[in-house]
Design an enzyme around this catalytic site. Structure first.
Site, PDB file in Angstrom:
ATOM      1  N   MET A 232       0.686 -11.942  -5.834  1.00  0.00           N
ATOM      2  CA  MET A 232       1.844 -12.039  -6.742  1.00  0.00           C
ATOM      3  C   MET A 232       2.239 -13.492  -6.923  1.00  0.00           C
ATOM      4  O   MET A 232       2.304 -14.244  -5.940  1.00  0.00           O
ATOM      5  CB  MET A 232       3.026 -11.280  -6.135  1.00  0.00           C
ATOM      6  CG  MET A 232       2.728  -9.838  -5.814  1.00  0.00           C
ATOM      7  SD  MET A 232       4.176  -9.055  -5.100  1.00  0.00           S
ATOM      8  CE  MET A 232       3.516  -7.420  -4.767  1.00  0.00           C
TER       9      MET A 232
ATOM     10  N   ASP B  16      -1.606   3.237  -7.333  1.00  0.00           N
ATOM     11  CA  ASP B  16      -0.961   2.228  -6.490  1.00  0.00           C
ATOM     12  C   ASP B  16       0.550   2.320  -6.600  1.00  0.00           C
ATOM     13  O   ASP B  16       1.116   2.060  -7.661  1.00  0.00           O
ATOM     14  CB  ASP B  16      -1.447   0.841  -6.937  1.00  0.00           C
ATOM     15  CG  ASP B  16      -0.945  -0.299  -6.069  1.00  0.00           C
ATOM     16  OD1 ASP B  16      -0.297  -0.033  -5.044  1.00  0.00           O
ATOM     17  OD2 ASP B  16      -1.221  -1.453  -6.433  1.00  0.00           O
ATOM     18  N   GLY B  17       1.179   2.669  -5.482  1.00  0.00           N
ATOM     19  CA  GLY B  17       2.625   2.617  -5.406  1.00  0.00           C
ATOM     20  C   GLY B  17       3.268   3.936  -5.038  1.00  0.00           C
ATOM     21  O   GLY B  17       3.114   4.924  -5.742  1.00  0.00           O
ATOM     22  N   GLY B  18       3.939   3.952  -3.902  1.00  0.00           N
ATOM     23  CA  GLY B  18       4.728   5.115  -3.510  1.00  0.00           C
ATOM     24  C   GLY B  18       3.944   6.315  -3.034  1.00  0.00           C
ATOM     25  O   GLY B  18       4.474   7.432  -3.024  1.00  0.00           O
TER      26      GLY B  18
ATOM     27  N   SER C   6      -2.712  -1.289   1.728  1.00  0.00           N
ATOM     28  CA  SER C   6      -2.259  -2.561   1.151  1.00  0.00           C
ATOM     29  C   SER C   6      -1.825  -3.520   2.256  1.00  0.00           C
ATOM     30  O   SER C   6      -0.854  -3.259   2.983  1.00  0.00           O
ATOM     31  CB  SER C   6      -1.096  -2.333   0.188  1.00  0.00           C
ATOM     32  OG  SER C   6      -0.582  -3.602  -0.183  1.00  0.00           O
TER      33      SER C   6
ATOM     34  N   PHE D 256       6.787  -4.958  -5.551  1.00  0.00           N
ATOM     35  CA  PHE D 256       7.289  -4.695  -4.201  1.00  0.00           C
ATOM     36  C   PHE D 256       6.654  -3.445  -3.614  1.00  0.00           C
ATOM     37  O   PHE D 256       6.450  -2.466  -4.335  1.00  0.00           O
ATOM     38  CB  PHE D 256       8.817  -4.505  -4.224  1.00  0.00           C
ATOM     39  CG  PHE D 256       9.532  -5.723  -4.730  1.00  0.00           C
ATOM     40  CD1 PHE D 256       9.889  -6.753  -3.865  1.00  0.00           C
ATOM     41  CD2 PHE D 256       9.811  -5.866  -6.089  1.00  0.00           C
ATOM     42  CE1 PHE D 256      10.521  -7.896  -4.349  1.00  0.00           C
ATOM     43  CE2 PHE D 256      10.438  -7.006  -6.582  1.00  0.00           C
ATOM     44  CZ  PHE D 256      10.792  -8.023  -5.710  1.00  0.00           C
ATOM     45  N   GLY D 257       6.398  -3.502  -2.317  1.00  0.00           N
ATOM     46  CA  GLY D 257       5.986  -2.301  -1.598  1.00  0.00           C
ATOM     47  C   GLY D 257       7.214  -1.436  -1.319  1.00  0.00           C
ATOM     48  O   GLY D 257       8.349  -1.861  -1.536  1.00  0.00           O
ATOM     49  N   GLY D 258       6.968  -0.224  -0.872  1.00  0.00           N
ATOM     50  CA  GLY D 258       8.050   0.626  -0.395  1.00  0.00           C
ATOM     51  C   GLY D 258       8.897   1.284  -1.467  1.00  0.00           C
ATOM     52  O   GLY D 258       9.972   1.800  -1.166  1.00  0.00           O
TER      53      GLY D 258
ATOM     54  N   ASP E   1      -2.706  -7.573  -2.515  1.00  0.00           N
ATOM     55  CA  ASP E   1      -1.753  -7.734  -3.613  1.00  0.00           C
ATOM     56  C   ASP E   1      -1.352  -9.190  -3.767  1.00  0.00           C
ATOM     57  O   ASP E   1      -0.641  -9.740  -2.936  1.00  0.00           O
ATOM     58  CB  ASP E   1      -0.489  -6.907  -3.325  1.00  0.00           C
ATOM     59  CG  ASP E   1      -0.705  -5.435  -3.560  1.00  0.00           C
ATOM     60  OD1 ASP E   1      -1.170  -5.077  -4.657  1.00  0.00           O
ATOM     61  OD2 ASP E   1      -0.400  -4.640  -2.652  1.00  0.00           O
TER      62      ASP E   1
ATOM     63  N   HIS F  31      -6.657  -3.274   0.236  1.00  0.00           N
ATOM     64  CA  HIS F  31      -6.008  -3.674  -1.015  1.00  0.00           C
ATOM     65  C   HIS F  31      -5.230  -4.966  -0.777  1.00  0.00           C
ATOM     66  O   HIS F  31      -4.442  -5.067   0.169  1.00  0.00           O
ATOM     67  CB  HIS F  31      -5.074  -2.543  -1.458  1.00  0.00           C
ATOM     68  CG  HIS F  31      -4.508  -2.688  -2.820  1.00  0.00           C
ATOM     69  ND1 HIS F  31      -5.231  -2.422  -3.964  1.00  0.00           N
ATOM     70  CD2 HIS F  31      -3.275  -3.070  -3.239  1.00  0.00           C
ATOM     71  CE1 HIS F  31      -4.462  -2.619  -5.029  1.00  0.00           C
ATOM     72  NE2 HIS F  31      -3.274  -3.022  -4.613  1.00  0.00           N
TER      73      HIS F  31
ATOM     74  N   MET G 257      -1.581  -9.767  -9.612  1.00  0.00           N
ATOM     75  CA  MET G 257      -0.350  -9.662 -10.408  1.00  0.00           C
ATOM     76  C   MET G 257       0.087 -11.080 -10.742  1.00  0.00           C
ATOM     77  O   MET G 257       1.090 -11.588 -10.237  1.00  0.00           O
ATOM     78  CB  MET G 257       0.722  -8.915  -9.602  1.00  0.00           C
ATOM     79  CG  MET G 257       0.440  -7.423  -9.495  1.00  0.00           C
ATOM     80  SD  MET G 257       1.380  -6.639  -8.176  1.00  0.00           S
ATOM     81  CE  MET G 257       0.257  -6.903  -6.817  1.00  0.00           C
TER      82      MET G 257
HETATM   83  C1  DX5 Z   1       3.158  -3.213  -5.628  1.00  0.00           C
HETATM   84  C2  DX5 Z   1       1.786  -3.332  -5.014  1.00  0.00           C
HETATM   85  C3  DX5 Z   1       1.388  -2.187  -4.153  1.00  0.00           C
HETATM   86  C4  DX5 Z   1       2.249  -1.974  -2.946  1.00  0.00           C
HETATM   87  C5  DX5 Z   1       2.108  -0.541  -2.504  1.00  0.00           C
HETATM   88  O1  DX5 Z   1       3.310  -4.226  -6.556  1.00  0.00           O
HETATM   89  O2  DX5 Z   1       0.807  -3.438  -6.023  1.00  0.00           O
HETATM   90  O3  DX5 Z   1       0.028  -2.292  -3.780  1.00  0.00           O
HETATM   91  O4  DX5 Z   1       1.919  -2.825  -1.895  1.00  0.00           O
HETATM   92  O5  DX5 Z   1       2.998  -0.331  -1.483  1.00  0.00           O
HETATM   93  P1  DX5 Z   1       3.575   1.120  -1.144  1.00  0.00           P
HETATM   94  O6  DX5 Z   1       2.405   1.980  -0.793  1.00  0.00           O
HETATM   95  O7  DX5 Z   1       4.482   0.841   0.006  1.00  0.00           O
HETATM   96  O8  DX5 Z   1       4.296   1.601  -2.377  1.00  0.00           O
HETATM   97 ZN    ZN Z   2      -1.424  -3.294  -5.554  1.00  0.00          ZN
END
Ligand code: DX5
Ligand code: ZN
Length: 220
Positions: free
Chosen positions: A39, A177-179, A10, A145-147, A37, A35, A70
């Site tokens: 927003m 996608d996510g975590g 991402s 959010f990432g992370g 993202d 990827h 998103m």
């Molecule tokens: C969250 C995004 C993800 C995010 C993943 O809304 O859609 O793509 O960037 O980040 P990690 O891998 O850090 O959870």
């Molecule tokens: Zn994503």
């Protein structure tokens, strides 16, 4: 582990000032997708980037551009994200007034269409749309959010989606996608995902190229 897995790092987690360098390194390490993202601060409580960022990256990467919208009412911006260089556009079930219309419109542009659901949306809503999609994406964190930490019940949803896809006979990728981390990737793959988004696990690693290889199950 076998290597039919696709890693989609991402770009949200990369250093935007050096984005072209960062994405080149992960592509060279074997991440076939990127990827992206997007927003809008309305569908999710965060802002990221729009089509101009994607257009700027396009000449610097051969990766499949995997754009995750998103945003509210995404049909308004499909043309812009196609023109910017997206190869796949994935829209949220929760954000579309007419899901089938949006998916059909994306495909009419000659690119792939994906459909994504948030953690609290049941997999069953996807069933009617299987003939219209090339990829199903399951969010394993609340989008925005990432992370964040992987929501464990996402594994059951992945298994359910994998069974639904296999039973449909359609050729559809299953993305998560996510975590995603090195600790949960094996369980995620076993549950049936074949396209893996990883933000922090790649771009926040000391060596992002090594992280891609490790996520693919290769020796590093
Ligand atoms: C969250 C995004 C993800 C995010 C993943 O809304 O859609 O793509 O960037 O980040 P990690 O891998 O850090 O959870
Ligand atoms: Zn994503």
């Amino acid at each position: 582990m076998e290597n039919n897995i696709i890693i989609s790092p991402s770009a949200l987690a990369c250093d935007f000032a050096y984005a072209a360098d960062g994405i080149r390194k992960v592509y060279d390490a074997g991440a076939a997708y990127l990827h992206l993202d997007v927003m809008d601060g309305l569908f999710v409580p965060n802002l990221s980037f729009g089509p101009d960022f994607i257009r700027a990256l396009r000449p610097h990467s051969k990766a499949v551009f995997d754009t995750h919208l998103m945003i509210v009412d995404p049909i308004r911006y499909i043309d812009a994200f196609v023109d910017a260089g997206s190869d796949i556009i994935t829209v949220h079930y929760e954000s579309c007034e007419n899901v089938a219309e949006v998916l059909t419109y994306i495909r009419s542009k000659g690119i792939k269409a994906g459909l994504v659901i948030k953690p609290k949306t049941p997999v069953s809503v996807l069933r009617d749309f299987l003939p219209l999609v090339d990829m199903i994406l399951l969010m394993s964190v609340e989008p925005g959010f990432g992370g964040q930490s992987f929501i464990p019940s996402s594994l059951d949803k992945l298994r359910e989606a994998r069974a639904m896809i296999d039973a449909s006979g359609c050729s559809i990728d299953l993305e998560v996608d996510g975590g995603v981390t090195m600790s949960n990737i094996a369980a995620i793959r076993e549950a049936g995902a074949n396209v893996i988004v990883a933000g922090s696990a790649v771009f926040r690693a000391a060596d992002p190229a090594a992280a891609v290889k490790a996520l693919k199950g290769e020796q590093v």
